[in-house]
Design a protein around this motif. Structure first.
Motif, short mmCIF file in Angstrom:
data_model
loop_
_atom_site.label_atom_id
_atom_site.label_comp_id
_atom_site.label_asym_id
_atom_site.label_seq_id
_atom_site.Cartn_x
_atom_site.Cartn_y
_atom_site.Cartn_z
N VAL A 42 0.84 -0.94 -0.07
CA VAL A 42 0.06 -0.07 0.00
C VAL A 42 0.94 1.09 0.09
CG1 VAL A 42 -1.95 1.25 1.26
CG2 VAL A 42 -1.70 -1.35 1.38
N PHE A 43 0.49 2.35 -0.77
CA PHE A 43 1.51 3.45 -0.61
C PHE A 43 0.81 4.76 -0.58
CE2 PHE A 43 0.61 2.52 -5.06
CZ PHE A 43 0.40 3.67 -5.71
N ARG A 44 1.38 5.98 -0.40
CA ARG A 44 0.88 7.20 -0.41
C ARG A 44 1.43 7.76 -1.84
NH1 ARG A 44 1.29 10.59 4.41
NH2 ARG A 44 1.27 12.61 3.17
N ALA A 45 0.41 8.48 -2.38
CA ALA A 45 0.73 8.84 -3.70
C ALA A 45 1.19 10.34 -3.68
CB ALA A 45 -0.51 9.02 -4.78
N HIS A 46 2.51 10.46 -3.42
CA HIS A 46 2.89 11.99 -2.90
C HIS A 46 2.91 12.67 -3.96
CE1 HIS A 46 4.25 10.66 1.26
NE2 HIS A 46 4.58 9.88 0.78
N GLU A 47 3.25 12.23 -5.23
CA GLU A 47 3.19 13.36 -6.52
C GLU A 47 2.10 13.95 -6.54
OE1 GLU A 47 4.89 11.61 -10.05
OE2 GLU A 47 6.31 10.69 -8.89
N ALA A 48 0.93 13.19 -6.37
CA ALA A 48 -0.38 13.40 -6.67
C ALA A 48 -0.78 14.62 -5.45
CB ALA A 48 -1.51 12.36 -6.41
N THR A 57 -9.70 22.29 -9.10
CA THR A 57 -10.56 22.18 -10.40
C THR A 57 -10.58 20.67 -10.97
OG1 THR A 57 -8.74 22.32 -11.82
CG2 THR A 57 -9.65 24.46 -10.93
N PRO A 58 -11.46 20.56 -11.64
CA PRO A 58 -11.52 19.04 -12.58
C PRO A 58 -10.41 18.62 -13.11
CG PRO A 58 -13.53 20.25 -12.72
CD PRO A 58 -12.83 21.24 -12.05
N ASP A 59 -9.78 19.62 -13.91
CA ASP A 59 -8.49 19.42 -14.35
C ASP A 59 -7.52 18.99 -13.44
OD1 ASP A 59 -8.69 19.83 -17.25
OD2 ASP A 59 -7.64 21.68 -17.34
N LEU A 60 -7.27 19.77 -12.45
CA LEU A 60 -6.27 19.56 -11.43
C LEU A 60 -6.38 18.23 -10.97
CD1 LEU A 60 -3.57 20.95 -10.32
CD2 LEU A 60 -5.07 21.79 -8.57
N ILE A 61 -7.65 17.83 -10.51
CA ILE A 61 -7.93 16.61 -10.03
C ILE A 61 -7.63 15.45 -10.92
CG2 ILE A 61 -9.59 15.13 -8.95
CD1 ILE A 61 -11.02 17.87 -7.94
N GLU A 62 -7.99 15.66 -12.40
CA GLU A 62 -7.53 14.42 -13.08
C GLU A 62 -5.98 14.48 -13.15
OE1 GLU A 62 -8.80 12.15 -14.78
OE2 GLU A 62 -7.28 11.82 -16.41
N GLN A 63 -5.45 15.65 -13.24
CA GLN A 63 -3.90 15.47 -13.45
C GLN A 63 -3.26 14.63 -11.92
OE1 GLN A 63 -1.55 19.05 -13.60
NE2 GLN A 63 -3.04 20.02 -14.74
N ALA A 64 -3.81 14.90 -10.84
CA ALA A 64 -3.38 14.39 -9.56
C ALA A 64 -3.81 12.53 -9.56
CB ALA A 64 -4.20 14.82 -8.33
N ALA A 65 -5.15 12.51 -10.25
CA ALA A 65 -5.38 10.85 -10.58
C ALA A 65 -4.23 10.25 -11.50
CB ALA A 65 -7.02 11.08 -11.03
N ALA A 109 -1.20 11.17 -11.83
CA ALA A 109 -0.19 10.86 -11.02
C ALA A 109 -0.47 9.80 -10.37
CB ALA A 109 0.24 12.29 -10.31
N ALA A 110 -1.13 9.80 -9.63
CA ALA A 110 -1.41 8.34 -8.61
C ALA A 110 -1.19 7.21 -9.40
CB ALA A 110 -2.99 8.70 -7.99
N ALA A 111 -2.25 7.03 -10.44
CA ALA A 111 -2.03 5.81 -11.35
C ALA A 111 -0.65 5.40 -11.94
CB ALA A 111 -3.02 6.08 -12.75
N HIS A 112 -0.05 6.62 -12.04
CA HIS A 112 1.42 6.41 -12.56
C HIS A 112 2.37 5.74 -11.46
CE1 HIS A 112 4.52 7.43 -15.30
NE2 HIS A 112 5.42 8.02 -14.40
N GLN A 113 1.84 6.04 -10.34
CA GLN A 113 2.75 5.40 -9.29
C GLN A 113 2.31 3.90 -8.93
OE1 GLN A 113 2.84 8.57 -6.13
NE2 GLN A 113 4.04 6.65 -5.11
N CYS A 114 1.49 3.60 -9.65
CA CYS A 114 0.80 2.08 -9.47
C CYS A 114 1.75 1.21 -10.22
CB CYS A 114 -0.54 1.82 -9.91
SG CYS A 114 -1.68 2.83 -8.97
N SER A 115 1.74 -0.24 -9.78
CA SER A 115 2.45 -1.26 -10.44
C SER A 115 1.82 -2.46 -10.15
CB SER A 115 3.96 -1.34 -10.28
OG SER A 115 4.03 -1.36 -8.69
N PRO A 116 0.28 -2.71 -10.72
CA PRO A 116 -0.58 -3.71 -10.25
C PRO A 116 -0.13 -4.92 -11.09
CG PRO A 116 -1.39 -2.37 -11.91
CD PRO A 116 -0.19 -1.78 -11.59
#
Ligand SMILES: Cc1cc2nc3c(=O)[nH]c(=O)nc-3n(C[C@H](O)[C@H](O)[C@H](O)COP(=O)(O)OP(=O)(O)OC[C@H]3O[C@@H](n4cnc5c(N)ncnc54)[C@H](O)[C@@H]3O)c2cc1C
Ligand code: FES
Ligand code: FES
Lengths: 162, 285
Positions: free
Chosen positions: B221-227, B237-245, B247-254
């Motif tokens: 389990v990890f903290r998505a620090h970049e997001a 804003t919706p744009d910023l939230i999308e960017q954060a999401a 970034a979080a997905a980018h940190q995943c390695s499922p």
């Protein structure tokens, strides 16, 4: 290698005493002592057939060591009622057809008992969640959920009278 | 049948710590992970130290500065503590849908944190609370941020002679939003496919705290620090939230497993992160 220990506990109000090594589960120990109303399904916490009340709290007896039950009180389905004087849940399971082969029934009723103690007016969703640790391969669950609703109503009526 | 083992049943913490140090046993709490794993052979071990009788491990303490759970606190204890709804809303939510009724009676928070499983459901909510864990051994005690506890799949910084004795965190800021979403094959008693928790707080229209944690989509389990860094100090804003999401997905390695494919996990991690941050921002802004 494993050291044996004398375990003393109460099952449905009566004292039971046996010798068990550390790795003996409460399920194995109590079935060996004749409490075969506790069913053995998966032995890994998935099916709930082995559920009993330990000091009133629902546990899977396959995930409980007999040693950990030493000095405590166990209630099985038989401790809830008898054919002459059934628990409202037992009665409702019979009347609605909530039991078919009956293998899951002891665990289902134990889990349902714990649910109704906490939540006397469960919604259908509450019942589904409350019984999510119990598997049934016969009924398709519909009648089981109905039985719990019928018993809940019965218990509320009893509560109103008392 | 469980494979044979020796079990010591210490009654005090010093006795338990001595047993771990001298006999080299492994801690046994609720056994809801250990017993299935021993039975299937995934876990080996013939020497255990039971924590069941150890005094002072099962408690919930609320003070103004800190909420502390003894490691022996069970999932049912958390569900039954009404204060948990404000002290840790996402943890309360996770405990409610954790396993089934019987397992919740036995499963402890210490066991859930220590098992190191990427699908351990209390961990994302604890990470977004910025919780600390206290580790004790015969030679002393140390406190470690949970964010630095996991090193790899089922690996932690804990030493074999250490016990996790408590988990603690500061109460969430008033008006903050603390959410958890468990995506699984069914609503009750299922192993998490993708788990997301967020903590969002705001002041004067700007995001002051942003914590995002993801479960079941990486070896730990990890903290998505970049997001998180993208969000703090901003009006979301919706744009910023999308960017954060993203970034979080980018940190995943499922990985692919019997419950879902890696691709499905990645897409749901992205979508759920976006959804939870959006929902949290609506609550706080
Ligand atoms: C049917 C079923 C459903 C489940 N559903 C869920 C679920 O929905 N979500 C979820 O997250 N998990 C689930 N689990 C997994 C399990 O119940 C949890 O991880 C639980 O919290 C483990 O706690 P325990 O007390 O039983 O740990 P144990 O099995 O006793 O121990 C687990 C590990 O932690 C170590 N340990 C325990 N306590 C300590 C301590 N204080 N200090 C150091 N090491 C320690 C043990 O040595 C062992 O390695 C489920 C399990 C089953 C059988
Ligand atoms: S036999 Fe215990 S849960 Fe299946
Ligand atoms: S009645 Fe047969 S398993 Fe439920």
């Amino acid at each position: 290698m494993s050291t044996d220990k004398i375990i003393t506990l109460k099952v449905n109000g009566s004292a039971v005493k046996f010798i068990a090594p550390a790795h003996r589960t409460l399920l194995e120990a109590l079935r060996h002592e004749g409490f075969v109303e506790i069913k053995c399904g998966c032995e890994k916490g998935d099916c709930g057939a082995c559920a009993v009340l330990l000091d009133g709290e629902p546990v899977d007896s396959c995930l409980t060591l007999a040693w950990h039950a030493d000095g405590h009180e166990v209630t099985t389905i038989k401790g809830l009622g008898s054919p002459e004087n059934p628990d409202p849940l037992q009665k409702a399971f019979i009347e609605t057809g909530g039991a078919q082969c009956g293998y899951c029934t002891p665990g289902m009723i134990i889990a349902a008992k714990a649910l109704l103690k906490e939540n006397p007016e469960p919604s259908l969703e509450d019942i589904k969640r409350g019984l999510s640790g119990n598997l049934c391969r016969c009924t398709g669950y519909t009648r089981i959920f109905e039985a719990v609703q019928v018993a809940a109503e019965e218990l509320r009526r009893e509560g109103d009278v008392a | 049948m469980l494979p044979p083992f020796e079990l010591s049943q210490p009654q005090t913490l010093p006795e338990a710590l001595r047993a771990l140090a001298e006999d080299g046993g492994q801690p046994l709490a609720g056994g809801t992970n250990l017993f299935p794993d021993l039975r299937s052979g995934r876990e080996k071990g013939d020497q255990f130290v039971s924590l069941a009788l150890v005094e002072g491990l099962r408690y919930i303490k609320h003070t103004e500065q800190r909420i502390t759970l003894g490691s022996g606190t069970t999932m049912s204890d958390i569900v039954h503590d009404p204060k948990m709804e404000t002290a840790a809303p996402a943890l309360a939510a996770a405990a409610k849908i954790f396993a089934g009724t019987m397992v919740r009676t036995a499963a402890t928070i210490g066991g859930n944190v220590c098992c190191g499983s990427p699908s351990a459901d209390t961990v994302p909510p604890l990470l977004t609370l910025a919780a600390d864990v206290t580790l004790s051994s015969a030679s002393g005690e140390r406190t470690v941020p949970l964010d630095e506890f996991y090193t790899d799949y089922k690996k932690t910084v804990m030493k074999p002679d250490e016990l996790l004795t408590s988990v603690s965190w500061a109460p969430p800021a008033p008006g903050s939003a603390h959410l958890f979403y468990k995506l699984a094959r069914r609503k009750g008693d299922a192993i998490t496919v993708t788990g997301v928790s967020v903590m969002i707080a705001a002041d004067a229209g700007k995001c002051t705290t942003a914590r995002v944690a993801l479960g079941s989509v990486a070896p730990t389990v990890f903290r998505a620090h970049e997001a998180e860094d993208l969000l703090v100090g901003q009006a979301l804003t919706p744009d910023l939230i999308e960017q954060a999401a993203k970034a979080a997905a980018h940190q995943c390695s499922p990985i692919d497993d019997i419950r879902a494919t890696a691709d499905y996990r990645l897409q749901t991690a992205h979508a759920l992160t976006r959804r939870l941050i959006t929902q949290a921002w609506k609550q706080v802004a």
